[in-house]
Design a protein around this motif. Structure first.
Motif, short mmCIF file in Angstrom:
data_model
loop_
_atom_site.label_atom_id
_atom_site.label_comp_id
_atom_site.label_asym_id
_atom_site.label_seq_id
_atom_site.Cartn_x
_atom_site.Cartn_y
_atom_site.Cartn_z
N UNK A 198 3.59 -0.26 -10.82
CA UNK A 198 4.54 -1.19 -10.33
C UNK A 198 3.85 -2.24 -9.27
N UNK A 199 2.53 -2.26 -9.39
CA UNK A 199 1.75 -3.33 -8.75
C UNK A 199 1.35 -2.82 -7.27
N UNK A 200 1.40 -1.67 -6.82
CA UNK A 200 0.81 -1.34 -5.61
C UNK A 200 -0.66 -1.71 -5.57
N UNK A 201 -1.06 -2.47 -4.63
CA UNK A 201 -2.58 -2.94 -4.59
C UNK A 201 -3.57 -1.74 -4.10
N UNK A 202 -2.82 -0.81 -3.48
CA UNK A 202 -3.96 0.21 -3.08
C UNK A 202 -3.18 1.44 -2.85
N UNK A 203 -3.78 2.56 -3.22
CA UNK A 203 -3.05 3.95 -3.36
C UNK A 203 -4.06 4.90 -2.28
N UNK A 204 -3.50 5.49 -1.58
CA UNK A 204 -3.83 6.80 -0.93
C UNK A 204 -3.33 8.00 -1.72
N UNK A 240 0.78 -1.33 0.10
CA UNK A 240 -0.01 0.05 0.05
C UNK A 240 0.82 1.18 0.09
N UNK A 241 0.62 2.13 -0.71
CA UNK A 241 1.54 3.49 -0.85
C UNK A 241 0.60 4.78 -0.48
N UNK A 242 0.92 5.72 0.13
CA UNK A 242 0.28 6.77 0.42
C UNK A 242 1.13 8.05 -0.13
N UNK A 243 0.33 8.63 -1.06
CA UNK A 243 1.49 9.58 -1.73
C UNK A 243 0.74 10.99 -1.60
N UNK A 244 1.65 11.75 -0.97
CA UNK A 244 1.26 13.24 -0.69
C UNK A 244 1.53 13.94 -2.21
N UNK A 245 0.63 15.30 -2.24
CA UNK A 245 0.75 15.99 -3.39
C UNK A 245 0.35 15.35 -4.70
N UNK A 246 -0.46 13.99 -4.55
CA UNK A 246 -0.81 13.29 -5.71
C UNK A 246 -2.00 13.81 -6.55
N UNK A 247 -2.27 14.93 -6.16
CA UNK A 247 -3.60 15.55 -7.22
C UNK A 247 -3.02 16.05 -8.40
N UNK A 296 -6.30 11.80 10.21
CA UNK A 296 -7.62 11.56 9.58
C UNK A 296 -7.25 10.87 8.43
N UNK A 297 -6.12 11.01 7.58
CA UNK A 297 -5.85 10.50 6.52
C UNK A 297 -5.36 8.87 6.86
N UNK A 298 -4.62 8.95 7.94
CA UNK A 298 -4.10 7.46 8.37
C UNK A 298 -5.38 6.81 8.75
N UNK A 299 -6.27 7.25 9.44
CA UNK A 299 -7.58 6.52 9.76
C UNK A 299 -8.28 6.19 8.40
N UNK A 300 -8.29 6.99 7.23
CA UNK A 300 -9.09 6.69 6.07
C UNK A 300 -8.08 5.41 5.48
N UNK A 301 -6.92 5.43 5.30
CA UNK A 301 -6.00 4.38 4.80
C UNK A 301 -6.24 3.07 5.40
N UNK A 302 -6.11 3.03 6.71
CA UNK A 302 -6.21 1.84 7.55
C UNK A 302 -7.88 1.30 7.16
N UNK A 338 -4.16 18.41 4.34
CA UNK A 338 -3.00 19.27 4.32
C UNK A 338 -1.82 19.03 5.26
N UNK A 339 -0.96 18.52 4.64
CA UNK A 339 0.43 17.70 5.15
C UNK A 339 0.84 18.23 6.63
N UNK A 340 0.84 19.67 6.58
CA UNK A 340 1.46 20.23 7.62
C UNK A 340 0.47 20.43 9.17
#
Length: 95
Positions: A37-43, A16-23, A84-90, A75-77
C-alpha cells in the motif's frame, strides 16, 4: 483521495508503519500489505527470530520488493524493548 487509491495501493504512501507480531502469520501479512500500500518504511517487530518465516525474512522480502524495512527483536509487554524499538525506528526512518 481518489477511489482507485482506496482500492489499489498508495493509501500509505510516504508513511512509516511499525507492525508487532510481524515475523509470521497475520502480523507478517499486515506488514507485507502495508508495503504493498506504499508505506515507505516498515518496522518489523516480534519477539521471535526463529519461526517458520521469521522477522528478518519478512524485512528482506519487503526490501527485495523495493521497500524499506528493518527487523527489531521486541517483546511488546516489556517497556525497555518498546523504547529500544522506537529508538531503532526513529534512527532508521526519522521522526
Amino acid at each position: 483521495m481518489k477511489n482507485e487509491e482506496l482500492l489499489w495501493g498508495n493509501r500509505l504512501s510516504g508513511r512509516t508503519a511499525v507492525v508487532t507480531g510481524a515475523a509470521s502469520g497475520i502480523g507478517r501479512a499486515i506488514a507485507l500489505r502495508f508495503a504493498e500500500e506504499g508505506a515507505e518504511s516498515s518496522g518489523i517487530v516480534d519477539i521471535t527470530t526463529e519461526v517458520k518465516e521469521g522477522g528478518k525474512a519478512t524485512a528482506e522480502l519487503i526490501q527485495s520488493a523495493g521497500g524499506t524495512a528493518v527487523f527489531c527483536k521486541t517483546d511488546a509487554p516489556k517497556w525497555d524493548d518498546i523504547n529500544a524499538m522506537v529508538e531503532v525506528a526513529v534512527e532508521q526512518f526519522g521522526s
